[in-house]
Write a protein that holds these residues in place. Structure first.
Motif, PDB file in Angstrom:
ATOM      1  N   UNK A 321       0.711  -0.835   0.030  1.00 31.16           N
ATOM      2  CA  UNK A 321       0.087   0.133   0.176  1.00 31.16           C
ATOM      3  C   UNK A 321       0.731   1.003   0.074  1.00 31.16           C
ATOM      4  N   UNK A 322       2.197   1.577   0.403  1.00 28.48           N
ATOM      5  CA  UNK A 322       2.926   2.591   0.905  1.00 28.48           C
ATOM      6  C   UNK A 322       2.465   3.133   1.695  1.00 28.48           C
ATOM      7  N   UNK A 387      -0.602 -10.311  27.105  1.00 27.47           N
ATOM      8  CA  UNK A 387      -0.773  -9.457  26.063  1.00 27.47           C
ATOM      9  C   UNK A 387      -0.572  -8.818  24.890  1.00 27.47           C
ATOM     10  N   UNK A 388       0.488  -9.035  23.885  1.00 29.69           N
ATOM     11  CA  UNK A 388       0.534  -7.834  22.675  1.00 29.69           C
ATOM     12  C   UNK A 388      -0.300  -8.141  21.741  1.00 29.69           C
ATOM     13  N   UNK A 389      -0.583  -6.952  21.308  1.00 31.09           N
ATOM     14  CA  UNK A 389      -2.031  -7.662  20.572  1.00 31.09           C
ATOM     15  C   UNK A 389      -1.760  -6.426  18.538  1.00 31.09           C
ATOM     16  N   UNK A 390      -0.678  -6.259  18.719  1.00 25.84           N
ATOM     17  CA  UNK A 390      -0.586  -5.521  17.595  1.00 25.84           C
ATOM     18  C   UNK A 390       1.311  -5.929  16.915  1.00 25.84           C
ATOM     19  N   UNK A 391       1.491  -6.352  15.474  1.00 25.39           N
ATOM     20  CA  UNK A 391       2.390  -6.058  15.473  1.00 25.39           C
ATOM     21  C   UNK A 391       2.442  -5.410  14.033  1.00 25.39           C
ATOM     22  N   UNK A 392       3.731  -4.878  13.538  1.00 27.74           N
ATOM     23  CA  UNK A 392       4.130  -3.441  13.522  1.00 27.74           C
ATOM     24  C   UNK A 392       5.394  -3.568  12.194  1.00 27.74           C
ATOM     25  N   UNK A 393       4.767  -2.797  11.635  1.00 28.95           N
ATOM     26  CA  UNK A 393       6.262  -2.292  10.340  1.00 28.95           C
ATOM     27  C   UNK A 393       5.660  -0.768   9.741  1.00 28.95           C
ATOM     28  N   UNK A 394       7.562  -0.844  10.216  1.00 28.96           N
ATOM     29  CA  UNK A 394       7.452   0.933   9.386  1.00 28.96           C
ATOM     30  C   UNK A 394       7.453   1.904  11.368  1.00 28.96           C
ATOM     31  N   UNK A 421      -0.309  14.054  10.149  1.00 28.86           N
ATOM     32  CA  UNK A 421      -0.748  12.881   9.627  1.00 28.86           C
ATOM     33  C   UNK A 421       0.112  11.700   9.245  1.00 28.86           C
ATOM     34  N   UNK A 422      -0.186  10.264   9.239  1.00 30.33           N
ATOM     35  CA  UNK A 422      -0.040   8.913   8.816  1.00 30.33           C
ATOM     36  C   UNK A 422      -0.922   7.833   8.796  1.00 30.33           C
ATOM     37  N   UNK A 423      -0.210   7.480   7.284  1.00 26.26           N
ATOM     38  CA  UNK A 423      -1.287   6.412   6.743  1.00 26.26           C
ATOM     39  C   UNK A 423      -0.810   5.029   7.073  1.00 26.26           C
TER      40      UNK A 423
END
Length: 477
Positions: A321-322, A387-394, A421-423
């Motif tokens: 998605x960029x 628990x940790x419920x988010x896998x992240x990139x960037x 603003x972030x996407x």
């Protein structure tokens, strides 16, 4: 005299491994007999790779082979919409039990949905698929009169976007009424077949039951709650419980539980061959990457912080998605065998086996922080504190578990600016549920991409498959 219950639940993607589902079938058929009933407690038609291809019909040969007697609905049994579920119910051999799943009335539809109204209406609506389901039954099993009823989590509407045309009455009051009806019909013992998860405890206390055969939550459990024995066999067909019910002359019920591992059973070759044939017909054997260092797909890999499998998924979303940030919810990463050697389309599909597209949202920095805060297990309605419920990139996050707050959140190496603003690229599912990341809603969504597993496959073909741990999620304590 002893009546036996053979309990399995949340089979899900076990069907994608012909030997594993064959062993579960072999276990159940080996234990079956005239003194036994075979009972599933939901999510036994979806999700999974074959489930996506067949819309749940791959489960029918298994149900036939194990001579399934009863089942109830899990949230994933509506993954392809209620019409498909009705067809599965009509064509499967078991009796589907539901005391709280209801058809949506025309009035409810014109009001724009079901939501909390059906969770508090006392079960006044028409039962779902009423021609092929029962709210409760009483069965004579080796001289013991056993009553059984089924209930499903009312959260299904909000955690399954394809279940919005089904209504759910309050499962606890519905269970109380069904248990009383079983007793009035002469049941010596009463069994709740439940896909409520953590609400099983409340059901066990409120309803006059001896056993709760539970599901939905994927951790195994055998415990006594009030006067009832509560069981959950976990996920992916690895475990089945044998529950022996004895009733003495005074009407007292004794419950004994034996845990069986499917891995120790002989393979039911008929079931295994049916799954192999279905996989071959679906043409899912294209190799998209080769993995030298096996990529773990365990519960810990999904829920305990950064993992290689989570990084793969989040990286693929951002690549496709960029977007500035990729995010995958941990619950969407399904457990299974590690990715290793030649990785096929089927292997990739099994990681996130849903028809959901990848979606892109626009968020302020403050909203992004709020979203990441909701990844901590203590902030999830169904989560566990560690628990940790988010896998992240960037993005990278440093989290203070003691204070339940972000210490530092960076995107592309820079601290997040509240006013910028972030996407964010993630599964479209998160824009339809209030149970995970409620900071995200449809007003944030600005674009839709391809289906999740197609994005993963394209990423693997283009970039290979060797994700590394990079410190994307760190703890300050």
């Amino acid at each position: 005299m002893t009546a036996r219950l053979l309990h399995y639940s949340d089979v899900e993607n076990a069907f994608d491994d012909p030997e594993r589902i064959g062993r579960l079938a072999g276990l159940l058929t080996g234990l079956d007999g005239d003194d036994a009933v075979v009972v599933g407690s939901g999510d036994n038609t979806a999700p999974g790779v074959l489930s996506l291809v067949t819309e749940g019909r791959h489960a029918l040969p298994f149900f036939e082979a194990v001579d399934a007697d009863f089942d109830t609905f899990g949230n994933h049994d509506f993954d392809y919409g209620p019409d498909v579920t009705r067809e599965l119910v009509a064509d499967s051999p078991q009796t589907w039990l539901t005391a709280n799943v209801e058809e949506v009335t025309p009035a409810a539809a014109s009001d724009g949905g079901v939501d909390d109204r059906q969770a508090s209406d006392g079960g006044a609506g028409e039962r779902f698929a009423s021609e092929d389901t029962e709210p409760w039954v009483v069965r004579d099993v080796d001289g013991i009169s056993v009553g059984l009823f089924g209930v499903t989590t009312p959260a299904t509407n909000s955690i399954n976007p394809n279940a919005t045309d089904v209504a759910f009455a309050d499962p606890i009051s519905a269970g109380e009424r069904a248990a009383a009806a079983c007793r009035d019909a002469g049941a010596d013992c009463v069994v709740a077949v439940s896909h409520l998860g953590t609400e099983d405890d409340e059901l066990a206390v409120a309803a006059d039951v001896d056993v709760v055969l539970g599901g939905h939550v994927h951790s195994e459990i055998v415990e006594r709650v009030d006067d009832a024995v509560l069981l959950r066999p976990g996920v992916n067909g690895r475990i089945a419980y044998e529950v022996a019910l004895d009733v003495d002359d005074d009407g007292e019920v004794r419950v004994d539980v034996t845990r069986h591992e499917a891995a120790t059973a002989d393979v039911h070759e008929g079931v295994a061959d049916a799954m192999r044939d279905a996989m071959a017909r679906a043409d899912l054997n294209e190799v998209v990457a080769h993995v030298e260092d096996p990529i773990e797909r365990t519960h810990a890999a999904a829920f305990r912080g950064e993992s290689r499998i989570g990084n793969f998924v989040a990286d693929a979303y951002r690549w496709a998605t960029g977007a500035d940030v990729g995010l995958q919810n941990s619950g969407g990463v399904r457990e299974g065998d590690p990715l290793e050697g030649d990785v096929t389309i089927a292997d990739v599909m099994s990681v996130v086996p849903f028809q959901e597209p990848v979606a892109v949202a626009e968020l302020t920095g403050a909203e992004l922080k709020q979203t990441i805060t909701q990844a901590h297990g203590a902030n999830l309605s169904f989560g566990e504190p560690d628990w940790w419920h988010a896998h992240l990139s960037g993005a990278t996050v440093v989290w203070d578990r003691e204070r339940d707050e972000i210490i530092a959140l960076r995107v592309d190496g820079d601290l997040v600016d509240d006013d910028a603003t972030y996407t964010l690229a993630t599964t479209d599912y998160l824009f339809h549920t209030e149970h995970e990341f409620p900071a995200l809603d449809q007003s944030h969504r600005v674009d839709l991409g391809d289906v999740q597993y197609k994005v993963l496959a394209a990423y693997a073909r283009e970039n290979g498959l060797d994700p590394q741990l990079e410190g994307r999620v760190a703890w300050s304590d």
